[in-house]
Design a protein around this motif. Structure first.
Motif, mmCIF file in Angstrom:
data_model
loop_
_atom_site.group_PDB
_atom_site.id
_atom_site.type_symbol
_atom_site.label_atom_id
_atom_site.label_comp_id
_atom_site.label_asym_id
_atom_site.label_seq_id
_atom_site.Cartn_x
_atom_site.Cartn_y
_atom_site.Cartn_z
ATOM 1 N N GLY A 184 0.807 -1.219 0.000
ATOM 2 C CA GLY A 184 0.000 0.000 0.000
ATOM 3 C C GLY A 184 0.838 1.266 0.000
ATOM 4 O O GLY A 184 0.301 2.354 0.183
ATOM 5 N N SER A 185 2.159 1.160 -0.220
ATOM 6 C CA SER A 185 2.967 2.380 -0.255
ATOM 7 C C SER A 185 2.515 3.279 -1.403
ATOM 8 O O SER A 185 2.626 4.495 -1.330
ATOM 9 C CB SER A 185 4.463 2.083 -0.314
ATOM 10 O OG SER A 185 4.802 1.383 -1.474
ATOM 11 N N ILE A 186 2.014 2.678 -2.477
ATOM 12 C CA ILE A 186 1.194 3.384 -3.466
ATOM 13 C C ILE A 186 -0.074 2.552 -3.575
ATOM 14 O O ILE A 186 -0.029 1.384 -3.930
ATOM 15 C CB ILE A 186 1.853 3.483 -4.858
ATOM 16 C CG1 ILE A 186 3.160 4.255 -4.809
ATOM 17 C CG2 ILE A 186 0.884 4.144 -5.847
ATOM 18 C CD1 ILE A 186 3.909 4.280 -6.147
ATOM 19 N N TRP A 187 -1.194 3.163 -3.234
ATOM 20 C CA TRP A 187 -2.470 2.469 -3.358
ATOM 21 C C TRP A 187 -3.237 3.122 -4.497
ATOM 22 O O TRP A 187 -3.652 4.276 -4.401
ATOM 23 C CB TRP A 187 -3.255 2.537 -2.050
ATOM 24 C CG TRP A 187 -4.619 1.924 -2.108
ATOM 25 C CD1 TRP A 187 -5.107 1.061 -3.063
ATOM 26 C CD2 TRP A 187 -5.685 2.132 -1.200
ATOM 27 N NE1 TRP A 187 -6.402 0.720 -2.797
ATOM 28 C CE2 TRP A 187 -6.786 1.364 -1.648
ATOM 29 C CE3 TRP A 187 -5.819 2.890 -0.037
ATOM 30 C CZ2 TRP A 187 -8.003 1.350 -0.976
ATOM 31 C CZ3 TRP A 187 -7.022 2.868 0.625
ATOM 32 C CH2 TRP A 187 -8.096 2.091 0.161
ATOM 33 N N TYR A 188 -3.356 2.396 -5.581
ATOM 34 C CA TYR A 188 -4.090 2.872 -6.752
ATOM 35 C C TYR A 188 -5.572 2.745 -6.452
ATOM 36 O O TYR A 188 -6.229 1.792 -6.859
ATOM 37 C CB TYR A 188 -3.724 2.027 -7.972
ATOM 38 C CG TYR A 188 -2.246 1.988 -8.278
ATOM 39 C CD1 TYR A 188 -1.668 2.992 -9.036
ATOM 40 C CD2 TYR A 188 -1.439 0.962 -7.810
ATOM 41 C CE1 TYR A 188 -0.319 2.972 -9.334
ATOM 42 C CE2 TYR A 188 -0.082 0.927 -8.104
ATOM 43 C CZ TYR A 188 0.465 1.927 -8.859
ATOM 44 O OH TYR A 188 1.794 1.898 -9.150
ATOM 45 N N LYS A 189 -6.118 3.713 -5.736
ATOM 46 C CA LYS A 189 -7.491 3.610 -5.241
ATOM 47 C C LYS A 189 -8.531 3.596 -6.356
ATOM 48 O O LYS A 189 -9.488 2.837 -6.310
ATOM 49 C CB LYS A 189 -7.784 4.747 -4.270
ATOM 50 C CG LYS A 189 -6.969 4.663 -2.982
ATOM 51 C CD LYS A 189 -7.156 5.879 -2.115
ATOM 52 C CE LYS A 189 -8.476 5.826 -1.395
ATOM 53 N NZ LYS A 189 -8.594 6.897 -0.393
ATOM 54 N N LYS A 190 -8.334 4.453 -7.357
ATOM 55 C CA LYS A 190 -9.350 4.554 -8.399
ATOM 56 C C LYS A 190 -8.735 5.162 -9.658
ATOM 57 O O LYS A 190 -8.109 6.214 -9.605
ATOM 58 C CB LYS A 190 -10.503 5.425 -7.917
ATOM 59 C CG LYS A 190 -11.644 5.548 -8.883
ATOM 60 C CD LYS A 190 -12.734 6.426 -8.293
ATOM 61 C CE LYS A 190 -13.857 6.618 -9.287
ATOM 62 N NZ LYS A 190 -14.785 7.648 -8.850
ATOM 63 N N ALA A 191 -8.963 4.488 -10.768
ATOM 64 C CA ALA A 191 -8.532 5.021 -12.063
ATOM 65 C C ALA A 191 -9.780 5.288 -12.887
ATOM 66 O O ALA A 191 -10.476 4.359 -13.295
ATOM 67 C CB ALA A 191 -7.621 4.027 -12.777
ATOM 68 N N ASP A 192 -10.096 6.559 -13.081
ATOM 69 C CA ASP A 192 -11.195 6.946 -13.964
ATOM 70 C C ASP A 192 -10.628 6.990 -15.377
ATOM 71 O O ASP A 192 -9.807 7.854 -15.693
ATOM 72 C CB ASP A 192 -11.751 8.319 -13.584
ATOM 73 C CG ASP A 192 -12.503 8.300 -12.274
ATOM 74 O OD1 ASP A 192 -13.253 7.336 -12.032
ATOM 75 O OD2 ASP A 192 -12.332 9.243 -11.488
ATOM 76 N N VAL A 193 -11.037 6.040 -16.209
ATOM 77 C CA VAL A 193 -10.532 5.952 -17.577
ATOM 78 C C VAL A 193 -11.418 6.805 -18.479
ATOM 79 O O VAL A 193 -12.617 6.569 -18.587
ATOM 80 C CB VAL A 193 -10.504 4.485 -18.064
ATOM 81 C CG1 VAL A 193 -9.982 4.409 -19.492
ATOM 82 C CG2 VAL A 193 -9.656 3.625 -17.121
ATOM 83 N N HIS A 194 -10.805 7.817 -19.107
ATOM 84 C CA HIS A 194 -11.544 8.748 -19.955
ATOM 85 C C HIS A 194 -11.475 8.370 -21.430
ATOM 86 O O HIS A 194 -12.374 8.715 -22.192
ATOM 87 C CB HIS A 194 -11.002 10.166 -19.785
ATOM 88 C CG HIS A 194 -10.975 10.626 -18.368
ATOM 89 N ND1 HIS A 194 -12.117 10.860 -17.628
ATOM 90 C CD2 HIS A 194 -9.938 10.864 -17.528
ATOM 91 C CE1 HIS A 194 -11.779 11.236 -16.401
ATOM 92 N NE2 HIS A 194 -10.472 11.243 -16.322
ATOM 93 N N ASP A 195 -10.404 7.712 -21.820
ATOM 94 C CA ASP A 195 -10.211 7.378 -23.230
ATOM 95 C C ASP A 195 -9.221 6.226 -23.305
ATOM 96 O O ASP A 195 -8.317 6.110 -22.475
ATOM 97 C CB ASP A 195 -9.669 8.596 -23.984
ATOM 98 C CG ASP A 195 -9.692 8.441 -25.491
ATOM 99 O OD1 ASP A 195 -10.369 7.519 -26.002
ATOM 100 O OD2 ASP A 195 -9.028 9.244 -26.178
#
Length: 149
Positions: free
Chosen positions: A76-87
């Motif tokens: 969790g040192s980088i937690w990719y919580k949410k990726a909103d993909v636009h394209d």
């Protein structure tokens, strides 16, 4: 419930992207979308199978290989919580697929949520029946950036 809603949203988003793509492009796009969810869920078991043993990852703070990326996600040192993909754009050449995703990433980094616009480049190679990710590079961009199709 929240995970179910996120999964439903990702499914709907990827469905609209899939309409204009070949079956191979659809397969790779779906895998790319699933990868974002696996990263958010810290599902290193699925990611370990997806990432090639020689995979490289380029971030704003450095670059490293598969084992370090999995360690970062699991800890969790980088937690990719949410990726909103636009394209999304996909190009297939033989058994290689390149995916470009323009995203707004919400990540927990150094004790705080950070929201950043990226174009993420992913390189996959078909190995037998499965796609393996060989590279993932985050490029910081403006929110007006567009991927040329």
């Amino acid at each position: 419930m929240k995970k179910l809603l996120i999964a439903l949203l990702l499914t709907l988003m990827s469905s609209s992207l899939l309409l204009a793509q070949s079956s191979t492009e659809q397969e790779v796009t779906k895998l790319s979308m699933e990868k974002w969810q696996w990263m958010a869920d810290k599902d290193v078991a699925k990611l370990e199978k997806l990432f090639d043993d020689k995979a490289k990852f380029v971030h704003m703070s450095g670059s490293w290989k598969k084992d370090r990326e999995l360690e970062i996600i699991e800890s969790g040192s980088i937690w990719y919580k949410k990726a909103d993909v636009h394209d999304t754009a996909v190009e297939i050449s033989g058994n290689t697929a390149i995916v470009w995703n323009r995203i707004t990433l919400t990540a927990f980094v150094r004790g705080a949520d950070v929201v950043t616009e990226f174009t993420v480049t992913e390189v996959y190679q078909k190995q037998g029946e499965n796609w393996k990710m060989h590279a993932l590079t985050f490029s910081s961009v403006r929110d007006t950036h567009e991927i040329e199709h």
